[in-house]
Structure formats: C-alpha cells, structure tokens
Design an enzyme around this catalytic site. Structure first.
Site, mmCIF file in Angstrom:
data_model
loop_
_atom_site.group_PDB
_atom_site.id
_atom_site.type_symbol
_atom_site.label_atom_id
_atom_site.label_comp_id
_atom_site.label_asym_id
_atom_site.label_seq_id
_atom_site.Cartn_x
_atom_site.Cartn_y
_atom_site.Cartn_z
ATOM 1 N N GLU A 1 -32.892 15.835 -6.292
ATOM 2 C CA GLU A 1 -33.046 14.442 -6.689
ATOM 3 C C GLU A 1 -32.375 14.172 -8.040
ATOM 4 O O GLU A 1 -31.776 13.110 -8.246
ATOM 5 C CB GLU A 1 -34.543 14.081 -6.776
ATOM 6 C CG GLU A 1 -35.295 14.240 -5.465
ATOM 7 C CD GLU A 1 -35.966 15.592 -5.318
ATOM 8 O OE1 GLU A 1 -37.095 15.638 -4.825
ATOM 9 O OE2 GLU A 1 -35.341 16.612 -5.698
ATOM 10 N N ALA B 1 -27.081 46.632 16.074
ATOM 11 C CA ALA B 1 -25.980 46.632 17.030
ATOM 12 C C ALA B 1 -26.217 47.769 18.012
ATOM 13 O O ALA B 1 -26.584 48.883 17.601
ATOM 14 C CB ALA B 1 -24.636 46.812 16.319
#
Length: 354
Positions: free
Chosen positions: A53, A157
């Site tokens: 902001e 993997a």
C-alpha cells in the site's frame, strides 16, 4: 470481467514479484484506481521495507486524486506496528475513501482488525474479491498461521521404472565426494528446481543424501536467495567437511545427540527419531518461523512425511531413463494431479487437501 476482479487480478500479479523475498511477511499487491484508471501500484518486496500500500501511494503523481480514489489490496491492510507503521493509518491519513480487499489476514495481529479500523473511520470497505485466488497466492502464509506449520512441498525425480537413484558399485566411502551425480531429469527440469528453491524459505534432506551427494542445497541456476538448509542427521554421521557445514547459509541440523555445538549460522535441534518424526520437525520449523519447506530426499525422508500425511504438494519428475535396480521412489497416493511436459521429462504436480 467485473471491474473489482480486474483490478484485484492486477494486485495478485504484482504480489507474485515478491515470491521468495518477503518472508516472514506475506505476498501483497496493491493498485490505486481513479476514474477507472490505475494511477498507482506497488507490491511488498522485502521484510522491513515498505508494504504494498505504501509503494502504491508513493507511486501516485497527483496525491490530490487519492481523496477520490479506490485502493485495491490482495490482503487486509495491517493495523499494527511491526517493522513498518500500519498501512491502515496510511489509507486513513491520505483520505482514500474506498478500500477493496481480497481476503482477511490470518495473522492474529491483524485478523480483521485492519478492516474494523477502516470501517470505523468511515471508509467504504469491500472484502472477498477473488478471495480463493488471494488465499492461494499466500498458501504458505495461511498454512503457517492457520495450521501452525510450514507449507510442505515434496520433490523428487524418478526413472520410468520407479527408481530415484542407481546402485553404485566399486566405490569406497572416501571417493563419494568425487562421484558425479546421476541425473534423472533434464537440464531444464533441474533449472526449474533451482527456481523453486529460490521461492521457498527452506530446503530439507536426509542424512544419506548429504553423505552420498555432498549437496550445497543452494540456488545456482536461477537468480534468487538460497533457502535455509534443514538436515536430518540422527547420529551425527555427516562429515564435518561437507558443504552443509560451510556456514554460508543458515542451517538447522536435526539430531538425537545432545553433544553437537551450535555455530554462527548452524543450529542443532534435538528430537526423538523413533516417533512422529515429521510432526516434530514441522513443530520445530514453526518455532523458527519458517513458512515453507521443499523436501528433496531421500526416499526414507520423503516417505516419512507421506506416511504422516504432512505434505501440501508433491512435485515429481519422471525422466526418460530406466535403472532396473537401485533406490525405489517413495510410495504416494496422488490426487488433484496436473501434468506438464518439460522436454522429454514429465512433471506431475499433486495437491493434498487433507
């Protein structure tokens, strides 16, 4: 697309620029709109620096327009003093009349207090625009504050025939550091893994992974911060000349031996390895204010989190090779699956909603 949703999507886009650099703060984006035109925007870049902001307000050239504008923010503006002043006060001081918020902040220090303060000062406040998307943006932050643990990502993997490592023959223990890695995934998949490392606050591996591979567990093939290293070393078997003891990155070692000494950037945590191991680890990481951890192996370590059902995402690469024997991949019941092709690799991403 509805007007509020359009601007909130822009907030989300902006917020993603801070992924990996805002911990322990959330990802937040903000835009300021006057007469259906964006006149200011910003995002939170780093803890201790201005919030979204503030950056949005500072980017507005003609500050007189703020009194006739709407500020959009993906997460409830803070209402407390932390490293920076409350963003609610900034909105009030600049007399911005309309505030549109994606979702309520789960942090107990905010948790609706920012919205309450804005309403009490006469602001027109709208809450819940693209709420699910804004919560997904901060899945790590929400998990940390609501479940009192880090967001857990499992990653490995495996070969076509379901192995994560081959059997290595004929090498003495002293030669292990000279051993070249046996890659299952291709170079593009490996680069993606380094991108992931830059996005998460911590990375965790087990004893055998460190002894066998001597990994640095850092970010090399991508720009970004290296994660905090989390190591399981039940009996302090890891050689002291391993990369994980180089003190270059904050490192936490989980052990059951109390004779280990903390160093400048290395901390030892004593836990019981015989029961609820994953739960103990996550409780300790919560104590260290770690919001997310990517677990990269090995099989035993990954399986521990799977068996205790303490995981949020699994990211599994299926390579193009076969080992025929070796270390088997973890066993997991995948759900909510998405598949992606990365060259000749297949990436499977599964979300655990339990």
């Amino acid at each position: 697309m509805k007007k509020d949703e359009k601007y909130m999507r822009r907030c989300i886009e902006l917020a993603k620029n801070g992924l990996g650099t805002t911990y322990p703060n959330p990802l937040v984006g903000s835009v300021i709109v006057y007469n259906n035109k964006i006149i200011g925007e910003g995002w939170h870049k780093k803890s201790g620096e201005p919030h979204a902001e503030v950056n949005a307000v500072n980017s507005v050239k003609d500050k007189s327009l703020l009194k006739k504008s709407t500020i959009y923010v993906s997460l409830e503006p803070c209402s407390h003093f932390g490293k920076t002043p409350p963003c609610c006060d900034l909105i009030i001081e600049n007399e911005i009349p309309n505030v549109v918020i994606g979702t309520i902040d789960p942090n107990i220090k905010v948790a609706g207090n920012g919205i309450k303060k804005l309403i009490e000062t006469g602001k027109n406040v709208t809450v819940g625009i693209l709420e699910s998307e804004c919560m997904e943006l901060n899945k790590r932050f929400f998990t940390f504050h609501l479940k009192k643990r880090p967001y857990v990502i499992l990653k490995w993997a495996e070969t076509q025939d379901g192995f994560i490592a081959p059997i290595i023959h004929g090498q003495a223990q002293d030669d292990i550091k000279k051993r070249k890695p046996v890659w299952i995934a291709n170079e593009f998949s490996r680069q993606l893994v380094h991108k992931w490392r830059s996005e998460e606050q911590a990375i965790l591996v087990g004893t055998n992974t460190v002894i066998n591979d001597n990994p640095k567990l850092d970010v090399r093939d991508w720009e970004g911060n290296s994660p905090i290293r989390i190591i399981l070393d039940q009996n302090n078997r890891i050689p002291k000349n391993s990369h994980i003891f180089d003190n270059k990155v904050k490192t936490i070692i989980f052990s059951n031996l109390a004779n280990a000494n903390n160093k400048e950037n290395t901390t030892f945590e004593i836990i019981d390895f015989k029961q609820n191991l994953a739960n103990q680890i996550l409780k300790a990481l919560y104590k260290h204010k770690i919001q997310s951890v990517i677990i990269e192996g090995g099989t035993q370590t990954l399986q521990t989190f799977i068996d205790e059902n303490l995981w949020d995402e699994a990211r599994i690469f299926i390579g193009n090779s076969c080992f025929e024997n070796g270390t088997k991949a973890p066993i997991i019941a995948l759900k909510n699956i998405k598949k992606h092709s990365i060259g000749n690799d297949t990436l499977i991403i599964s979300r655990n909603n339990d």
